[in-house]
Write a protein that holds these residues in place. Structure first.
Motif, PDB file in Angstrom:
ATOM      1  N   ASP A  24       0.854  -1.188   0.000  1.00 56.98           N
ATOM      2  CA  ASP A  24       0.000   0.000   0.000  1.00 56.98           C
ATOM      3  C   ASP A  24       0.885   1.231   0.000  1.00 56.98           C
ATOM      4  OD1 ASP A  24      -2.369   1.368  -0.142  1.00 56.98           O
ATOM      5  OD2 ASP A  24      -2.862   1.188   1.980  1.00 56.98           O
ATOM      6  N   ASP A  53      -7.523  -0.388   7.555  1.00 57.05           N
ATOM      7  CA  ASP A  53      -7.058   0.721   6.733  1.00 57.05           C
ATOM      8  C   ASP A  53      -6.622   1.883   7.626  1.00 57.05           C
ATOM      9  OD1 ASP A  53      -6.780   2.842   4.976  1.00 57.05           O
ATOM     10  OD2 ASP A  53      -8.878   2.864   4.349  1.00 57.05           O
ATOM     11  N   ASP A 116      -3.357  -2.716  -3.185  1.00 53.20           N
ATOM     12  CA  ASP A 116      -4.585  -1.987  -2.901  1.00 53.20           C
ATOM     13  C   ASP A 116      -5.020  -1.186  -4.123  1.00 53.20           C
ATOM     14  OD1 ASP A 116      -6.678  -0.929  -1.254  1.00 53.20           O
ATOM     15  OD2 ASP A 116      -5.541   0.940  -1.115  1.00 53.20           O
ATOM     16  N   CYS A 130      -4.870  -7.178  -7.750  1.00 53.64           N
ATOM     17  CA  CYS A 130      -5.407  -5.899  -7.287  1.00 53.64           C
ATOM     18  C   CYS A 130      -6.711  -6.158  -6.531  1.00 53.64           C
ATOM     19  CB  CYS A 130      -5.668  -4.965  -8.469  1.00 53.64           C
ATOM     20  SG  CYS A 130      -4.183  -4.378  -9.294  1.00 53.64           S
ATOM     21  N   LYS A 133     -10.178  -1.568  -2.137  1.00 52.35           N
ATOM     22  CA  LYS A 133     -10.266  -1.460  -0.673  1.00 52.35           C
ATOM     23  C   LYS A 133      -9.552  -2.625   0.012  1.00 52.35           C
ATOM     24  CE  LYS A 133     -14.473   1.325  -0.510  1.00 52.35           C
ATOM     25  NZ  LYS A 133     -13.737   2.577  -0.216  1.00 52.35           N
ATOM     26  N   GLY A 134      -8.448  -3.033  -0.592  1.00 54.34           N
ATOM     27  CA  GLY A 134      -7.663  -4.108   0.007  1.00 54.34           C
ATOM     28  C   GLY A 134      -7.129  -3.749   1.379  1.00 54.34           C
ATOM     29  N   ASP A 135      -6.940  -2.440   1.643  1.00 55.81           N
ATOM     30  CA  ASP A 135      -6.461  -2.040   2.968  1.00 55.81           C
ATOM     31  C   ASP A 135      -7.508  -2.253   4.040  1.00 55.81           C
ATOM     32  OD1 ASP A 135      -8.082  -0.038   1.948  1.00 55.81           O
ATOM     33  OD2 ASP A 135      -6.525   1.510   1.985  1.00 55.81           O
ATOM     34  N   GLN A 136      -8.758  -2.497   3.639  1.00 57.48           N
ATOM     35  CA  GLN A 136      -9.806  -2.810   4.599  1.00 57.48           C
ATOM     36  C   GLN A 136     -10.134  -4.296   4.654  1.00 57.48           C
ATOM     37  OE1 GLN A 136     -13.311  -0.335   4.063  1.00 57.48           O
ATOM     38  NE2 GLN A 136     -12.059   1.428   3.484  1.00 57.48           N
ATOM     39  N   CYS A 138      -7.870  -7.057   3.330  1.00 55.05           N
ATOM     40  CA  CYS A 138      -6.750  -8.005   3.328  1.00 55.05           C
ATOM     41  C   CYS A 138      -5.764  -7.670   4.437  1.00 55.05           C
ATOM     42  CB  CYS A 138      -6.025  -7.972   1.990  1.00 55.05           C
ATOM     43  SG  CYS A 138      -7.070  -8.370   0.574  1.00 55.05           S
ATOM     44  N   VAL A 141      -2.304  -6.126   3.320  1.00 53.74           N
ATOM     45  CA  VAL A 141      -2.405  -4.766   2.809  1.00 53.74           C
ATOM     46  C   VAL A 141      -2.714  -3.798   3.937  1.00 53.74           C
ATOM     47  CG1 VAL A 141      -3.563  -3.263   1.150  1.00 53.74           C
ATOM     48  CG2 VAL A 141      -3.136  -5.647   0.569  1.00 53.74           C
ATOM     49  N   SER A 145      -0.600  -0.608   4.964  1.00 49.47           N
ATOM     50  CA  SER A 145      -1.243   0.702   5.040  1.00 49.47           C
ATOM     51  C   SER A 145      -0.855   1.435   6.315  1.00 49.47           C
ATOM     52  CB  SER A 145      -2.765   0.520   4.970  1.00 49.47           C
ATOM     53  OG  SER A 145      -3.446   1.728   5.242  1.00 49.47           O
ATOM     54  N   ASP A 224      -5.230   9.159  -3.403  1.00 47.28           N
ATOM     55  CA  ASP A 224      -5.406   8.598  -2.068  1.00 47.28           C
ATOM     56  C   ASP A 224      -5.155   9.734  -1.098  1.00 47.28           C
ATOM     57  OD1 ASP A 224      -5.284   7.418   0.357  1.00 47.28           O
ATOM     58  OD2 ASP A 224      -3.832   5.888  -0.194  1.00 47.28           O
TER      59      ASP A 224
END
Length: 226
Positions: A24, A53, A116, A130, A133-136, A138, A141, A145, A224
């Motif tokens: 991230d 995240d 992310d 990809c 919202k991978g930071d939320q 996975c 990630v 983040s 971002d």
């Protein structure tokens, strides 16, 4: 909001991946300072409580989680692209450069990256998944983040001691009112991105603006703001 899981990592491992890194970035939308990328590799163990995240956390909670994540992850590393590189290469290529620096600095080379967002700015030779919202969603990630945000905020706070007028400790180089006012009065520091459109709104300094570079690699990037 549901806590991040290892669903993506486990799917990739089931398909043959051996080492999966979550990646991230932070600082893409800032006016000053680097864009910073963190890469994190976990061992699929239970993550620190509350990991998510970084944008959903208070500054204090992010710092607490970063302190817990660092000894917990199997490996992590950072890579940055500085403002001069962003101006010279364009944001897409600069972001790829920062990510490759982070991945290359890992003591374990990953064979698959969970990135992310919806755009693969890494490309060949990296195998990338990809995740929007991978930071939320996975764990790897989310860990990247938090690590990236805390590291970059600390870097910008350090710059704030040298350039107190710009309020970098509070705004991390993003366009907060104190930052805008300082730019109008004092102009850029060596840490400002000189090809960005905000210079058009600063008549006294507009002549310093550099031409904007078109993306050098495929993909379009949104901002971002974390």
């Amino acid at each position: 909001m549901a806590a991040p899981t290892y669903d993506v990592e486990r799917e990739l491992i089931a398909r043959g991946a051996r080492v999966v890194a979550g990646v991230d970035e932070v600082g893409r939308g800032a006016w000053a300072g680097p864009v910073l990328v963190a890469a994190a590799i976990t061992d699929l163990s239970v993550p620190p409580a509350g990991l998510t995240d970084s944008k959903l956390l208070t500054a204090r909670r992010r710092e607490e989680l970063a302190a817990a994540v660092e000894p917990w992850v199997r490996a992590y590393a950072f890579g940055a692209a500085e403002p001069e590189e962003i101006d010279t290469l364009g944001m897409t290529a600069a972001l790829r450069l920062a990510a490759v620096r982070a991945l290359s600095a890992l003591p374990i080379r990953p064979d698959t990256i969970v990135l992310d967002g919806k755009h693969d700015f890494l490309g060949v030779p990296w195998a990338v998944r990809c995740v929007i919202k991978g930071d939320q969603s996975c764990v790897g990630v989310a860990a990247a983040s938090v690590l990236a945000k805390v590291r970059r905020d600390a870097m910008m706070a350090g710059l704030g001691e040298k350039y107190p007028e710009y309020g970098f400790a509070g705004n991390a180089g993003y366009p907060a009112p104190v930052h805008r006012a300082a730019l109008a009065e004092f102009g850029p520091t060596p840490h400002h991105r000189m090809s960005w459109a905000y210079w058009d709104d600063l008549p006294a300094w507009r002549h310093l603006k550099r031409p904007r570079v078109e993306p050098a690699v495929d993909g379009q990037l949104g901002l971002d703001l974390g």
